[in-house]
Write a protein that holds these residues in place. Structure first.
Motif, PDB file in Angstrom:
ATOM      1  N   HIS A 189      10.159   0.194 -13.708  1.00  0.00           N
ATOM      2  CA  HIS A 189      10.070   1.439 -12.947  1.00  0.00           C
ATOM      3  C   HIS A 189       9.883   1.104 -11.467  1.00  0.00           C
ATOM      4  N   SER A 190      10.625   1.778 -10.606  1.00  0.00           N
ATOM      5  CA  SER A 190      10.457   1.578  -9.173  1.00  0.00           C
ATOM      6  C   SER A 190       9.186   2.270  -8.693  1.00  0.00           C
ATOM      7  N   ALA A 191       8.385   1.536  -7.919  1.00  0.00           N
ATOM      8  CA  ALA A 191       7.184   2.126  -7.318  1.00  0.00           C
ATOM      9  C   ALA A 191       7.407   2.491  -5.861  1.00  0.00           C
ATOM     10  N   GLY A 192       8.593   2.173  -5.339  1.00  0.00           N
ATOM     11  CA  GLY A 192       8.906   2.520  -3.960  1.00  0.00           C
ATOM     12  C   GLY A 192       9.181   1.305  -3.105  1.00  0.00           C
ATOM     13  N   LEU A 193       9.530   1.568  -1.848  1.00  0.00           N
ATOM     14  CA  LEU A 193       9.852   0.515  -0.893  1.00  0.00           C
ATOM     15  C   LEU A 193       8.627   0.155  -0.069  1.00  0.00           C
ATOM     16  N   LEU A 194       8.588  -1.087   0.384  1.00  0.00           N
ATOM     17  CA  LEU A 194       7.515  -1.547   1.253  1.00  0.00           C
ATOM     18  C   LEU A 194       7.908  -1.257   2.700  1.00  0.00           C
ATOM     19  N   ALA A 195       7.191  -0.344   3.340  1.00  0.00           N
ATOM     20  CA  ALA A 195       7.476   0.008   4.733  1.00  0.00           C
ATOM     21  C   ALA A 195       6.674  -0.894   5.655  1.00  0.00           C
ATOM     22  N   SER A 196       7.328  -1.437   6.660  1.00  0.00           N
ATOM     23  CA  SER A 196       6.646  -2.332   7.601  1.00  0.00           C
ATOM     24  C   SER A 196       5.606  -1.564   8.409  1.00  0.00           C
ATOM     25  N   ASP A 197       4.493  -2.230   8.680  1.00  0.00           N
ATOM     26  CA  ASP A 197       3.434  -1.635   9.494  1.00  0.00           C
ATOM     27  C   ASP A 197       2.946  -2.667  10.510  1.00  0.00           C
ATOM     28  N   GLY A 198       3.875  -3.396  11.082  1.00  0.00           N
ATOM     29  CA  GLY A 198       3.525  -4.416  12.054  1.00  0.00           C
ATOM     30  C   GLY A 198       3.829  -5.796  11.505  1.00  0.00           C
ATOM     31  N   PRO A 199       3.649  -6.817  12.335  1.00  0.00           N
ATOM     32  CA  PRO A 199       3.954  -8.185  11.916  1.00  0.00           C
ATOM     33  C   PRO A 199       3.165  -8.598  10.671  1.00  0.00           C
ATOM     34  N   HIS A 200       3.866  -9.079   9.664  1.00  0.00           N
ATOM     35  CA  HIS A 200       3.264  -9.691   8.468  1.00  0.00           C
ATOM     36  C   HIS A 200       2.501  -8.719   7.588  1.00  0.00           C
ATOM     37  N   ARG A 201       2.686  -7.412   7.753  1.00  0.00           N
ATOM     38  CA  ARG A 201       1.990  -6.492   6.860  1.00  0.00           C
ATOM     39  C   ARG A 201       2.828  -5.246   6.607  1.00  0.00           C
ATOM     40  N   THR A 202       2.515  -4.566   5.504  1.00  0.00           N
ATOM     41  CA  THR A 202       3.232  -3.361   5.114  1.00  0.00           C
ATOM     42  C   THR A 202       2.236  -2.260   4.794  1.00  0.00           C
ATOM     43  N   ARG A 203       2.745  -1.038   4.730  1.00  0.00           N
ATOM     44  CA  ARG A 203       1.883   0.084   4.353  1.00  0.00           C
ATOM     45  C   ARG A 203       1.579   0.034   2.859  1.00  0.00           C
ATOM     46  N   PRO A 204       0.425   0.548   2.426  1.00  0.00           N
ATOM     47  CA  PRO A 204       0.094   0.564   0.996  1.00  0.00           C
ATOM     48  C   PRO A 204       1.091   1.411   0.218  1.00  0.00           C
ATOM     49  N   VAL A 205       1.414   0.967  -0.991  1.00  0.00           N
ATOM     50  CA  VAL A 205       2.264   1.732  -1.902  1.00  0.00           C
ATOM     51  C   VAL A 205       1.374   2.269  -3.017  1.00  0.00           C
ATOM     52  N   LEU A 206       1.372   3.592  -3.197  1.00  0.00           N
ATOM     53  CA  LEU A 206       0.610   4.249  -4.260  1.00  0.00           C
ATOM     54  C   LEU A 206       1.602   4.806  -5.265  1.00  0.00           C
ATOM     55  N   ALA A 207       1.424   4.504  -6.543  1.00  0.00           N
ATOM     56  CA  ALA A 207       2.381   4.958  -7.558  1.00  0.00           C
ATOM     57  C   ALA A 207       1.676   5.310  -8.848  1.00  0.00           C
ATOM     58  N   GLU A 208       2.310   6.175  -9.627  1.00  0.00           N
ATOM     59  CA  GLU A 208       1.847   6.459 -10.979  1.00  0.00           C
ATOM     60  C   GLU A 208       2.019   5.204 -11.827  1.00  0.00           C
ATOM     61  N   LEU A 209       1.107   4.999 -12.766  1.00  0.00           N
ATOM     62  CA  LEU A 209       1.137   3.801 -13.605  1.00  0.00           C
ATOM     63  C   LEU A 209       1.508   4.196 -15.034  1.00  0.00           C
ATOM     64  N   PRO A 210       2.779   4.018 -15.426  1.00  0.00           N
ATOM     65  CA  PRO A 210       3.177   4.370 -16.799  1.00  0.00           C
ATOM     66  C   PRO A 210       2.465   3.480 -17.816  1.00  0.00           C
ATOM     67  N   GLY A 211       2.389   3.937 -19.051  1.00  0.00           N
ATOM     68  CA  GLY A 211       1.777   3.143 -20.102  1.00  0.00           C
ATOM     69  C   GLY A 211       2.572   1.876 -20.380  1.00  0.00           C
ATOM     70  N   GLY A 212       1.877   0.818 -20.768  1.00  0.00           N
ATOM     71  CA  GLY A 212       2.537  -0.426 -21.135  1.00  0.00           C
ATOM     72  C   GLY A 212       2.878  -1.338 -19.984  1.00  0.00           C
ATOM     73  N   ILE A 213       2.560  -0.962 -18.754  1.00  0.00           N
ATOM     74  CA  ILE A 213       2.874  -1.808 -17.597  1.00  0.00           C
ATOM     75  C   ILE A 213       1.877  -2.960 -17.516  1.00  0.00           C
ATOM     76  N   ASP A 214       2.405  -4.181 -17.415  1.00  0.00           N
ATOM     77  CA  ASP A 214       1.509  -5.333 -17.328  1.00  0.00           C
ATOM     78  C   ASP A 214       1.840  -6.272 -16.173  1.00  0.00           C
ATOM     79  N   ARG A 215       2.864  -5.913 -15.359  1.00  0.00           N
ATOM     80  CA  ARG A 215       3.234  -6.740 -14.220  1.00  0.00           C
ATOM     81  C   ARG A 215       3.714  -5.876 -13.058  1.00  0.00           C
ATOM     82  N   VAL A 216       3.529  -6.400 -11.855  1.00  0.00           N
ATOM     83  CA  VAL A 216       4.098  -5.784 -10.659  1.00  0.00           C
ATOM     84  C   VAL A 216       4.980  -6.832  -9.989  1.00  0.00           C
ATOM     85  N   GLY A 217       6.239  -6.482  -9.735  1.00  0.00           N
ATOM     86  CA  GLY A 217       7.165  -7.396  -9.092  1.00  0.00           C
ATOM     87  C   GLY A 217       7.675  -6.847  -7.782  1.00  0.00           C
TER      88      GLY A 217
END
Length: 240
Positions: A189-217
């Motif tokens: 499941h896509s949790a969204g895109l990582l938006a840049s928030d300056g050098p070497h960092r991105t804005r936080p991504v908040l997403a719903e967590l479906p059942g059975g999820i055991d990894r984030v890629g």
């Protein structure tokens, strides 16, 4: 008591634990490396969250405040001091601490501003309130990914949500964006895109967590994102 101390990592990380409980938790940390690591990661997460969502007050705010102070007559409180003669009963630890933790994170991010979920609140404030709710949840679980990057994932199964904070990822080729994926028995499941928030960092991504999820890629995808991952993952974080 020891089992309950394990739940205080979020509140302790943002200095929202009363003095007595803080002393007990500090003793607990000496013999619990897992809690020590979680506190360090939560403090890093709170600091990065504050840096990514901080706002600068308008210049007129200082002038208006000083003008109002000069026009407002200051009086001491017209009440006599009362000495407390007997101790009062403390509220339950969980109720008091998690509310305090939420306030502390909000203050860290916005300074004089407050976090609000009321209709008049801006999108950034509503986003912060939701992220803060996950970070300070009693069942919040924090996992920090291995290199490359400094990706931190915080999950709350009771709320069914996940927060991803990523930084120091390899530079992208033109026309590419990093996309976050939630992976498990229920699929990808896509949790969204990582938006840049300056050098070497991105804005936080908040997403719903479906059942059975055991990894984030995290993968590098064409601008705008993909329906499914099209390249090998640059980061893969197993959830606790």
């Amino acid at each position: 008591m020891t089992a309950e101390l394990h739940t205080l990592t979020g509140a302790y990380a943002v200095d929202a634990v009363p003095e007595e409980e803080a002393a007990a938790f500090q003793r607990h940390l000496r013999g619990c490396p897992a809690c020590g690591q979680e506190v360090r990661e939560l403090r890093e997460t709170a600091a990065r969250l504050g840096a990514s969502l901080t706002t600068v007050p308008p210049p007129r705010l200082r002038e208006a405040t000083l003008t109002r102070v000069a026009q407002t007559r200051q009086w001491p409180p017209l009440v006599a001091a009362v000495r407390r003669t007997q101790s009062t009963k403390k509220p339950p630890v969980r109720i008091a601490l998690w509310g305090a933790a939420a306030a502390a994170v909000g203050a860290l991010v916005f300074g004089l501003a407050t976090t609000s979920t009321e209709p008049g609140a801006g999108p950034a404030q509503r986003q912060l309130a939701s992220v803060n709710s996950v970070l300070t949840a009693p069942d919040a679980s924090t996992v920090k990914g291995a290199e490359p990057g400094t990706t931190t994932v915080v999950t709350s199964r009771s709320q069914g949500k996940v927060v991803i904070l990523a930084g120091d990822l390899p530079p992208l080729a033109p026309g590419k964006e990093y996309q976050v994926w939630l992976i498990g028995a229920s699929g990808v499941h896509s949790a969204g895109l990582l938006a840049s928030d300056g050098p070497h960092r991105t804005r936080p991504v908040l997403a719903e967590l479906p059942g059975g999820i055991d990894r984030v890629g995290i993968t590098a995808e064409p601008a705008g994102g993909s329906r499914t991952p099209s390249t090998p993952a640059v980061a893969m974080i197993p959830l606790a």
